[in-house]
Design a protein around this motif. Structure first.
Motif, PDB file in Angstrom:
ATOM      1  N   ARG A 141       1.622  19.699  27.829  1.00  0.00           N
ATOM      2  CA  ARG A 141       1.489  18.546  28.720  1.00  0.00           C
ATOM      3  C   ARG A 141       0.399  18.689  29.791  1.00  0.00           C
ATOM      4  O   ARG A 141      -0.165  17.715  30.232  1.00  0.00           O
ATOM      5  CB  ARG A 141       2.828  18.252  29.382  1.00  0.00           C
ATOM      6  N   ASN A 142       0.155  19.906  30.261  1.00  0.00           N
ATOM      7  CA  ASN A 142      -0.925  20.160  31.229  1.00  0.00           C
ATOM      8  C   ASN A 142      -0.862  19.290  32.481  1.00  0.00           C
ATOM      9  O   ASN A 142      -1.850  18.660  32.874  1.00  0.00           O
ATOM     10  CB  ASN A 142      -2.296  20.011  30.559  1.00  0.00           C
ATOM     11  N   CYS A 143       0.303  19.235  33.110  1.00  0.00           N
ATOM     12  CA  CYS A 143       0.419  18.558  34.401  1.00  0.00           C
ATOM     13  C   CYS A 143      -0.457  19.312  35.408  1.00  0.00           C
ATOM     14  O   CYS A 143      -0.613  20.531  35.311  1.00  0.00           O
ATOM     15  CB  CYS A 143       1.867  18.545  34.867  1.00  0.00           C
ATOM     16  N   ALA A 144      -1.009  18.606  36.371  1.00  0.00           N
ATOM     17  CA  ALA A 144      -2.037  19.166  37.249  1.00  0.00           C
ATOM     18  C   ALA A 144      -1.567  20.377  38.056  1.00  0.00           C
ATOM     19  O   ALA A 144      -2.357  21.263  38.374  1.00  0.00           O
ATOM     20  CB  ALA A 144      -2.530  18.082  38.207  1.00  0.00           C
ATOM     21  N   TYR A 145      -0.262  20.422  38.379  1.00  0.00           N
ATOM     22  CA  TYR A 145       0.273  21.449  39.289  1.00  0.00           C
ATOM     23  C   TYR A 145       0.875  22.651  38.569  1.00  0.00           C
ATOM     24  O   TYR A 145       1.247  23.629  39.193  1.00  0.00           O
ATOM     25  CB  TYR A 145       1.386  20.829  40.162  1.00  0.00           C
ATOM     26  N   CYS A 146       1.032  22.574  37.246  1.00  0.00           N
ATOM     27  CA  CYS A 146       1.918  23.506  36.543  1.00  0.00           C
ATOM     28  C   CYS A 146       1.171  24.650  35.859  1.00  0.00           C
ATOM     29  O   CYS A 146       0.229  24.424  35.095  1.00  0.00           O
ATOM     30  CB  CYS A 146       2.747  22.738  35.515  1.00  0.00           C
ATOM     31  N   ALA A 147       1.648  25.874  36.116  1.00  0.00           N
ATOM     32  CA  ALA A 147       1.021  27.065  35.532  1.00  0.00           C
ATOM     33  C   ALA A 147       1.650  27.457  34.195  1.00  0.00           C
ATOM     34  O   ALA A 147       1.166  28.370  33.532  1.00  0.00           O
ATOM     35  CB  ALA A 147       1.140  28.235  36.507  1.00  0.00           C
TER      36      ALA A 147
ATOM     37  N   ASP B 125       2.354   5.393  41.674  1.00  0.00           N
ATOM     38  CA  ASP B 125       1.280   5.473  40.667  1.00  0.00           C
ATOM     39  C   ASP B 125       0.160   6.400  41.120  1.00  0.00           C
ATOM     40  O   ASP B 125      -0.440   7.106  40.309  1.00  0.00           O
ATOM     41  CB  ASP B 125       0.728   4.073  40.371  1.00  0.00           C
ATOM     42  N   ASN B 126      -0.100   6.407  42.421  1.00  0.00           N
ATOM     43  CA  ASN B 126      -1.119   7.298  42.978  1.00  0.00           C
ATOM     44  C   ASN B 126      -0.793   8.761  42.653  1.00  0.00           C
ATOM     45  O   ASN B 126      -1.632   9.517  42.139  1.00  0.00           O
ATOM     46  CB  ASN B 126      -1.191   7.080  44.503  1.00  0.00           C
ATOM     47  N   MET B 127       0.446   9.160  42.933  1.00  0.00           N
ATOM     48  CA  MET B 127       0.859  10.549  42.688  1.00  0.00           C
ATOM     49  C   MET B 127       0.939  10.864  41.191  1.00  0.00           C
ATOM     50  O   MET B 127       0.500  11.922  40.738  1.00  0.00           O
ATOM     51  CB  MET B 127       2.215  10.832  43.348  1.00  0.00           C
ATOM     52  N   LEU B 128       1.522   9.956  40.426  1.00  0.00           N
ATOM     53  CA  LEU B 128       1.677  10.200  38.984  1.00  0.00           C
ATOM     54  C   LEU B 128       0.313  10.400  38.317  1.00  0.00           C
ATOM     55  O   LEU B 128       0.160  11.257  37.437  1.00  0.00           O
ATOM     56  CB  LEU B 128       2.434   9.046  38.321  1.00  0.00           C
ATOM     57  N   GLN B 129      -0.657   9.632  38.774  1.00  0.00           N
ATOM     58  CA  GLN B 129      -2.005   9.758  38.217  1.00  0.00           C
ATOM     59  C   GLN B 129      -2.645  11.085  38.627  1.00  0.00           C
ATOM     60  O   GLN B 129      -3.210  11.797  37.794  1.00  0.00           O
ATOM     61  CB  GLN B 129      -2.863   8.586  38.708  1.00  0.00           C
ATOM     62  N   ARG B 130      -2.527  11.418  39.910  1.00  0.00           N
ATOM     63  CA  ARG B 130      -3.116  12.676  40.395  1.00  0.00           C
ATOM     64  C   ARG B 130      -2.429  13.896  39.768  1.00  0.00           C
ATOM     65  O   ARG B 130      -3.055  14.936  39.574  1.00  0.00           O
ATOM     66  CB  ARG B 130      -3.026  12.752  41.925  1.00  0.00           C
ATOM     67  N   MET B 131      -1.139  13.760  39.448  1.00  0.00           N
ATOM     68  CA  MET B 131      -0.380  14.859  38.829  1.00  0.00           C
ATOM     69  C   MET B 131      -0.632  14.982  37.319  1.00  0.00           C
ATOM     70  O   MET B 131      -0.110  15.890  36.679  1.00  0.00           O
ATOM     71  CB  MET B 131       1.121  14.645  39.055  1.00  0.00           C
TER      72      MET B 131
END
Length: 432
Positions: A148-154, A258-264
């Motif tokens: 999935r490669n979410c922006a915050y996840c290692a 939507d702002n956060m979901l997109q950035r994440m």
């Protein structure tokens, strides 16, 4: 110091616990005695199965390794090994910083440990796990990794791409455990809904759960860690129609604006999220949803946070956890965004969100008073038997307390209990 005794200490999630249980089964098949999560390790060998997910978990893992390294220096321990997510990611750094460790293993090569202990004539490198949970329930890991490669996840950095376990292998494991008396199965993966896509391009989670539900002796199946994008709707039909599939779904949503979901990089919108929850609840009446939300992600404004509060108020999750964003090196957000929400604001938002959830949880639990529900007994503690309904997963969800003395109950027993009282996160009940 007990010879041939191995202390295994597990940090982090239930997926790590399954790895520890696999390793314990392997050791015991080859003549070792294993002790799990002892407060005072007594064996001559210790293995730390580390977590590398967020900063707090990393620190806890490192502190545990340092304590055991000191025990080794003082002669209270002969050998010390480290495995799991933290050493998968930071092996070179750990080897330099804590050289007292005999060897570091990653997340996937830990079975090699048996041979490195000099047991070259090992009888087996496969075999049944040694459950650390009470006998009546077990965790079943159906895949590794995540795409999935979410922006915050290692996690994808640590575990790599999603790899599904063969369905026959999973079903055989459930069958064997059911034959030995396990009745409840927590199905876990980094991302359940992706199951099967790497095999033939199709989602097979509904088929897997349906076949699992047909195995003799399986009383409860509970599903953990679904993802909202491309949700497999056929899974809801299985949950609705198979009585031993719990009306429970753990689906981490993280945010709603939507702002956060997109950035994440969540690949889902606010509208789609509301529609998803509405459809799940409509198709599986009575379902309890567990979610995880995040506050303080880079760029989160007061407006974004207020949207999250409004979402929590409207949706009224039966179960919810939350955490403040912490920057993980190597992730998209660490490299591209400034961690610009001050710590005190993150904490204030987290406290406010959890206070709201506490009120919601108290109201939802109070609605159960007077109802008779199926409860599985997990343990006896003081003057109470402590159990759970199908709507609660072990260790993270509300429990049911039944006074001792009314009726003799045993661990693993399923009873019909009438709810007599409720608190914010727990229920009280009696058995007729």
């Amino acid at each position: 110091m007990k010879k041939n005794t191995i202390d295994i200490i597990t940090m982090g999630c239930s997926k790590n616990l399954v790895d520890s249980e696999t390793l314990m089964g392997l050791f015991e098949a080859n003549g070792y005695h294993c002790v799990h999560d002892s407060k005072n390790p007594q064996g001559d060998i210790a293995v730390v199965n580390t977590c590398g997910f967020i900063q707090d978990a990393k620190e806890e893992s490192i502190n545990t390794i340092l304590e055991l390294a000191q025990a080794k220096e003082e002669g209270r321990l002969k050998k010390l090994f480290v495995m799991g997510c933290l050493s998968q990611r930071y092996q070179k750094e750990l080897e330099q910083e804590i050289p007292q460790v005999d060897k570091y293993y990653g997340k996937f090569n830990y079975k090699q440990l048996l041979f490195d202990l000099g047991n070259g004539e090992a009888k087996t490198c496969d075999g049944p796990r040694r459950l650390t949970t009470p006998k009546h329930y077990a965790y079943i890991k159906i895949s590794e990794g995540c795409n999935r490669n979410c922006a915050y996840c290692a996690i994808p950095i640590i575990t790599g791409k999603h790899v599904s376990r063969p369905m026959d292998e999973i079903l055989e494991e459930v069958r064997q455990l059911a034959e030995k008396g396990t009745r409840e199965f927590q199905i876990i993966a980094q991302e359940l809904t992706y199951y099967g896509i790497d095999i033939d391009g199709k989602q097979h989670i509904a088929e897997l759960v349906s076949k699992m539900a047909d195995i003799k002796g399986v009383k409860w199946i509970r599903l953990h860690y679904a993802y909202p994008t491309h949700f497999p709707w056929d899974l809801l039909k299985v949950m609705r129609e198979k009585t031993n599939v719990c009306k429970y779904l753990d689906i981490a949503l993280q945010h709603i604006s939507d702002n956060m979901l997109q950035r994440m990089h969540r690949h889902v919108t606010k509208e789609e999220t509301y529609n998803l929850i509405e459809r799940i609840r409509k198709e599986v009446p009575g379902i309890h949803l567990r979610t995880t939300l995040m506050v303080g992600f880079p760029g989160e404004t007061e407006e974004d946070f207020e949207e999250l509060m409004e979402f929590t108020r409207k949706v009224r999750f039966e179960r919810m956890g939350a955490f403040a964003y912490s920057e993980e090196e190597g992730t998209f957000s660490a490299e591209k965004y400034e961690d610009n929400v001050p710590e005190e604001i993150k904490q204030a938002r987290l406290d406010k969100l959890m206070a709201l959830q506490q009120r919601i949880s108290a109201e939802l639990e109070a609605e159960k008073v007077g109802k008779t529900m199926k409860v599985v007994i997990d343990r006896k503690e003081g003057n109470y038997y402590v159990g759970r309904t199908e709507y609660s997963s072990p260790e993270v969800d509300p429990e049911v307390l039944i006074p001792v003395g009314e009726k003799k109950l045993r661990t693993g027993q399923m009873v019909d209990a009438t709810i007599t009282d409720s608190e914010e996160f727990d229920l009280y009940a009696k058995v007729e």
